[in-house]
Design an enzyme around this catalytic site. Sequence first.
Site, PDB file in Angstrom:
ATOM      1  N   CYS A 314       0.815  -1.215   0.000  1.00 40.18           N
ATOM      2  CA  CYS A 314       0.000   0.000   0.000  1.00 40.18           C
ATOM      3  C   CYS A 314       0.854   1.273   0.000  1.00 40.18           C
ATOM      4  CB  CYS A 314      -1.011  -0.050   1.129  1.00 40.18           C
ATOM      5  SG  CYS A 314      -2.551   0.704   0.611  1.00 40.18           S
ATOM      6  N   HIS A 398      -4.084  -5.099   0.356  1.00 37.72           N
ATOM      7  CA  HIS A 398      -3.711  -5.720   1.634  1.00 37.72           C
ATOM      8  C   HIS A 398      -3.772  -7.244   1.621  1.00 37.72           C
ATOM      9  CE1 HIS A 398      -3.223  -1.993   3.857  1.00 37.72           C
ATOM     10  NE2 HIS A 398      -4.137  -1.530   3.007  1.00 37.72           N
ATOM     11  N   GLU A 400      -2.593  -9.131   3.744  1.00 37.87           N
ATOM     12  CA  GLU A 400      -2.775  -9.611   5.124  1.00 37.87           C
ATOM     13  C   GLU A 400      -4.248  -9.578   5.539  1.00 37.87           C
ATOM     14  OE1 GLU A 400      -1.930  -6.636   4.323  1.00 37.87           O
ATOM     15  OE2 GLU A 400      -2.871  -5.198   5.672  1.00 37.87           O
TER      16      GLU A 400
HETATM   17  N1  GLN Z   1      -3.328   1.680   3.319  1.00 35.05           N
HETATM   18  C1  GLN Z   1      -2.393   2.510   2.906  1.00 35.05           C
HETATM   19  O1  GLN Z   1      -1.192   2.307   3.054  1.00 35.05           O
HETATM   20  C2  GLN Z   1      -2.871   3.795   2.311  1.00 35.05           C
HETATM   21  C3  GLN Z   1      -1.846   4.504   1.489  1.00 35.05           C
HETATM   22  C4  GLN Z   1      -2.148   5.977   1.247  1.00 35.05           C
HETATM   23  N2  GLN Z   1      -2.278   6.641   2.486  1.00 35.05           N
HETATM   24  C5  GLN Z   1      -3.425   6.116   0.428  1.00 35.05           C
HETATM   25  O2  GLN Z   1      -4.435   6.517   0.940  1.00 35.05           O
HETATM   26  O3  GLN Z   1      -3.390   5.816  -0.745  1.00 35.05           O
END
Ligand code: GLN
Length: 426
Positions: A314, A398, A400
């Site tokens: 992410c 994600h 996980e």
């Molecule tokens: N879950 C995250 O790592 C989000 C990544 C970043 N803050 C976004 O909103 O794209």
Amino acid sequence: MELAIKNRIALTTQNFLTPKPKPKVKSLRVFSVKCTASLSSLDGVVERPWKTSDARLVLEDGSVWRAKSFGARGTQVGEVVFNTSLTGYQEILTDPSYAGQFVLMTNPHIGNTGVNFDDEESRQCFLAGLVIRSLSISTSNWRCTKALGDYLLERNIMGIYDVDTRAITRRLRQDGSLVGVLTTEESKTDEELLEMSRSWDIVGIDLISGVTCTAPYEWVDKTDPEWDFNCEGRGEIYHVIAYDFGIKHNILRRLSSYGCKITVVPSSWPASETLKMKPDGVLFSNGPGDPSAVPCAVKTVKELLGKVPVFGICMGHQLLGQALGGKTFKMKFGHHGGNHPVRNLVANRVEISAQNHNYAVDPASLPKGVEVTHINLNDGSCAGLAFPALNVMSLQYHPEASPGPHDSDSVFGEFIELMKKVKQKA
Ligand SMILES: NC(=O)CC[C@H](N)C(=O)O
């Protein structure tokens, strides 16, 4: 790519990925949810058996949403995003990537399983607040140790219910994510709150430094054996340094279950110190806010490229994208939920994934050699990258889960294989 998928992407990309102009405010408009029962003829004679509205959410487009408060009281500003997960509100509440945001749950019934200590994804709740349609009046789950309202109160997080979450979601899909101000303070006028929402922006702010750990530590917890899957018989130990940009515990639990010894380090941990620790691999975690607002983190990632196998999740993926020479951009309303189809182009299969991001890497900005390995099938955005020459792999979503489907869990095994391959060559 099949034609049907290509066409679908062409159709949807334009809608979901176009940048959002600031909404025009013509006049303030108040919305409230009607009570399903009425004691109007008895008004003033008996006390209403339900709570009446005592909170307002004012959005930057001039809409005012009357609501009932639970959890903390006060005034809070943040960006409103909607999450389509049906379950797992506690993991969402403790995901540090929601710092600076109000999470609006599209599932109308929230609170029915209460909360428990095991489902925490970080040490505290960093989000700005919770917006839901209907708050469960009772909890019913064998793992429950506390009611949701008491939990939010304890953690000083504002929550509102009896809001038309469907109408707000349609607005966010139409106009893009909106900044809002949530208040329980009667003294603040709608105009003041509107002004507050219009003078705040989440873009360009470093939110990582507010959520990262302050000193390195060893992670020891694995997935509870009763619930573990996919990773039997992996005894080999790989030392992984995990950069904490707002890391979710389940990333660490899954890595640990797959056979990693993990040292978690703060976001500002120098690359030179990491290299001195001679890790087999480095993980760049998820984290809140605008990835282009943290050049220091991008610099650290750059300094590690090619020296050790790396895996980004992410925010980690977005930092890797920049470190490789690419650019990130803000999406219209992002992806938040446990039902996002992703095409894994390497394995040639579709995985249903858990996602939470408002930004994405622009694949057109990436240099030659960087491969897009995964695409989000709802809008064609980049959902994964690899740069084999530098032992780089990353996912925009994600694996996980927590909460969400486990279809992509095997990527942790792929990271193990990458570390193994590099170690054997050395
Ligand atoms: N879950 C995250 O790592 C989000 C990544 C970043 N803050 C976004 O909103 O794209």
